[in-house]
Design an enzyme around this catalytic site. Sequence first.
Site, PDB file in Angstrom:
ATOM      1  N   ARG A 290      22.510  49.061  22.039  1.00  0.00           N
ATOM      2  CA  ARG A 290      23.041  47.672  21.813  1.00  0.00           C
ATOM      3  C   ARG A 290      23.503  47.097  23.310  1.00  0.00           C
ATOM      4  O   ARG A 290      24.026  47.918  24.058  1.00  0.00           O
ATOM      5  CB  ARG A 290      24.185  47.700  21.105  1.00  0.00           C
ATOM      6  CG  ARG A 290      24.153  47.904  19.400  1.00  0.00           C
ATOM      7  CD  ARG A 290      23.041  46.551  18.867  1.00  0.00           C
ATOM      8  NE  ARG A 290      22.832  46.567  17.500  1.00  0.00           N
ATOM      9  CZ  ARG A 290      21.737  47.034  17.004  1.00  0.00           C
ATOM     10  NH1 ARG A 290      20.861  47.720  17.827  1.00  0.00           N
ATOM     11  NH2 ARG A 290      21.428  47.140  15.645  1.00  0.00           N
TER      12      ARG A 290
ATOM     13  N   GLU B 266      21.630  38.764  24.194  1.00  0.00           N
ATOM     14  CA  GLU B 266      20.050  38.583  23.656  1.00  0.00           C
ATOM     15  C   GLU B 266      20.026  37.291  22.774  1.00  0.00           C
ATOM     16  O   GLU B 266      20.810  37.224  21.767  1.00  0.00           O
ATOM     17  CB  GLU B 266      19.348  39.750  23.206  1.00  0.00           C
ATOM     18  CG  GLU B 266      19.936  40.480  22.135  1.00  0.00           C
ATOM     19  CD  GLU B 266      19.522  41.833  21.726  1.00  0.00           C
ATOM     20  OE1 GLU B 266      19.468  42.683  22.556  1.00  0.00           O
ATOM     21  OE2 GLU B 266      18.775  42.162  20.622  1.00  0.00           O
TER      22      GLU B 266
ATOM     23  N   HIS C 142      13.936  43.964  22.218  1.00  0.00           N
ATOM     24  CA  HIS C 142      14.476  44.712  21.260  1.00  0.00           C
ATOM     25  C   HIS C 142      13.574  45.168  20.126  1.00  0.00           C
ATOM     26  O   HIS C 142      13.487  44.934  19.111  1.00  0.00           O
ATOM     27  CB  HIS C 142      15.639  43.925  20.733  1.00  0.00           C
ATOM     28  CG  HIS C 142      16.636  44.545  19.900  1.00  0.00           C
ATOM     29  ND1 HIS C 142      17.973  44.377  19.632  1.00  0.00           N
ATOM     30  CD2 HIS C 142      16.496  45.811  19.231  1.00  0.00           C
ATOM     31  CE1 HIS C 142      18.615  45.263  18.943  1.00  0.00           C
ATOM     32  NE2 HIS C 142      17.887  46.225  18.614  1.00  0.00           N
TER      33      HIS C 142
HETATM   34  C1  DGY Z   1      18.573  48.801  14.659  1.00  0.00           C
HETATM   35  O1  DGY Z   1      18.136  48.859  13.428  1.00  0.00           O
HETATM   36  O2  DGY Z   1      19.868  48.811  14.765  1.00  0.00           O
HETATM   37  C2  DGY Z   1      17.715  48.852  15.706  1.00  0.00           C
HETATM   38  O3  DGY Z   1      18.479  48.017  16.872  1.00  0.00           O
HETATM   39  C3  DGY Z   1      16.385  47.674  15.373  1.00  0.00           C
HETATM   40  O4  DGY Z   1      15.535  47.919  16.233  1.00  0.00           O
END
Ligand code: DGY
Length: 327
Positions: free
Chosen positions: A244, A273, A291
Amino acid sequence: MKHIPVSKPLVFVTRHLPDAVMEKLRSAFDLHVPAKDRPLNKAELIAGAKEAEGLITMLSDLIDDDVFSSAPKLKIVSNYAVGYNNIDLAAAKTRNIAVTNTPGVLTETTADLAFALLMALARRIPEADAWVKSGQWSGWAPTEMIGADIYGQHLGLIGMGRIAQALARRAAGFGMTVSYFSRRHLPAALEADLGVSFLPLPQILEKSDYLSLHVPLNDSTHHLIDRKALRQMKHTAFLINTARGPVVDEAALCEALEAGEIAGAGLDVFEAEPSISWPLLRLNNVVTLPHIGSASLRTRETMGFMVFDNLRALFSGKTPPNRIMVD
Ligand code: DGY
């Protein structure tokens, strides 16, 4: 005998999911979908959730008590992601709304992407590709597009859940040594199987040639990689973030990259983002992705089927298999 129609639970999905998933969802639920496939703002989320008994949310949807308080029929929020930092779990608990996620099914796909970032950085692949396509390449040269080795280098993993373990397995195949830092030590047998060893945070920062982040976002991991941590890294080291964005202080990262304090960064996630700090977009030693950690068709479909199973369990009076329990 009179036929009594059984009404399907109204489920609002905030984005269009892969076709096979949409078809399955429509078979069991009265599925409401926004006309345009784009991130919804708060007012649109609230309007969509108003009559819903179930919500299918994305990691970019902020689901807080404003949403819950305007959705009196809501029984479940099924997040189409393994991370759930976008949902106020305490508020959901207070209102007895179940929250579910999609653990496990995106592990290998996300580990693939983290390793792809590592390789792209080491061998300057996006930069070299752009250079060839720009017509500037005039033939083989001994000193052009020199990169870094992967074989024999040290990979540091921050967080040691499923994705980090899958990355450790990939790294072993590439002849890397691997250490990890996490709140909990792995069992010794698993450490031996993966060929990894635990290191405290300061040591792993100092030792790693590649440092990859795999922690969930919460109060204790926010800006875990800050100015001080970046200064402890080698000047030749690369940072990889597929977890993240806010785990890294993005302003401090820009400073470190511009000052040459680290060699580069591979980023699939960003602090705010989809907006990205300008230096990250213009530096050749930064690889930026939108992402896409879990973005293979098979994985995105499997995530959708998991969302379906969670909703169906709840509406059949069962505990959803991936319900997130709050203390
Ligand atoms: C999640 O599932 O948390 C991922 O970041 C998605 O790509």
